[in-house]
Design a protein around this motif. Sequence first.
Motif: not given
Length: 469
Positions: A40, A58, A60-61, A76-78, A80, A90
């Motif tokens: 990450k 960025d 999130d996960d 990947s999640r979230g 942006s 996003e």
Amino acid sequence: MRILRFIFRAVLFLTLAIVIAGGLLVFQMSNGSLSAGFLKGRLIAAVEQRLPAGSDVDVDDLLVSFGPQWSFIVESRGLSVAVPQRGRIEAGDLRTELASAPLLKGAAEPISVDVDGLSVEITERPVVAPTGSRSEFVRALLNEVTRVALGAGRRLNDSGLQNIDITDARISGGALENTLLSRDLPIQIPSLSWRPSEDGGDLNIQFQSIHGRWALQISPRADPDGRECIDFTLTDFPPAVVFPPITDPARRPYYDAVADMQGRIQLDGEGRYDVARMHATLGSGYLSMLEDDAAIIDRVDVALELSAGSEQLRLARSDIRFGGTHIVFRGGLDLTVFGEPILFEAELGETRLAPFGDGQEPVLLESGLAKGSIDLAAGAIRLDQAAISGPEGAARAVGSFRSRGEAPGLSGAVTVDERTARMARALWIPVIARKTRSWFDQNVKSALLGPGTIQIALPKENLGRAGKG
């Protein structure tokens, strides 16, 4: 084309992000660990280095797992990405499959990309209203389509991707305000997919707007002669997307049909468009020139061609069908300066006009011509010259019609040679003297009329169902 360009950029950028993650994955595997936290931080740093200064990335996960045939899945999640002065991307869920063999050699080769919940916000400088001639604008648009479609197609094919699938995408941003698309913001894209092929690839996009759902397919490829071309198809396309007033109940003209279009942009040796051809079909719909009167148009087929060096949009054989009438024509539209009426010329082919009375044969027209102009903004049509002829007579006409603005109404003159009552009735426009037209139907069975000239000067309130006469 700004929208398509940002879609392509979003897809390519997200693919790049995961390829970078794949490379970092190889590096970390060589150290015996698959720490998602490690990936990450380095993913964000690696991507930011490839973006303009001040960009922000960025996520999130980030998850890593094994896929089919020992491939690797990076999710990947979230995610942006914000780029100053340009926009923001996003992605709710981004899943990329990476081939295992290249990873073992220290390279990342994506197999597929799946995105759910993509949001693209465009904040670049708003589009300036087009100026100059319509032909220059269309040429610039076609060259932009060519550049974006071919460039993105090559990059996607070179990436080795077998498929890209995006669902639930939205496009918004100040760059789209005060444009033809501003009424549809945010633009909804329920699905977008890319599939490579031997001679190019296929991009399929489903759009959802306030006017309905429609689909676009763009396919860069080579024609049988080996020259590059771009095939495109529009399905269930609402004309109101590019000209909203056409379906505004308070304005005229009003037309509520949807269109299917197929076309090809042919390129020259330098990769610029040489000629564009398109066939458009408008399905059944209501056409209204007056508030209290409308006609059902069964079908319109138009074949269009625009060459790179031409100022005229040519119409090959085209036809209109309504109420037992079949009009065949060809001609052209002069793509004049924006804000000025569009000049037209048309040559009539063998045409059949609906007869009046049961059991009657259609009225045949063998030839004809028309020249004039169309002002969509003013709802006006001017006929500078018109002539038709057939076995049952001939006629010539000049005139104009304006649905709004100063002195709306119909004016003109019709000069006829000797002709049959059948032909006179077939040419009688329903909005003119509707009551007299009904009397004619009931009382005139056969006759020869003319020669002579009829002068017409009818204000708008005297036309249509509420009109006098």
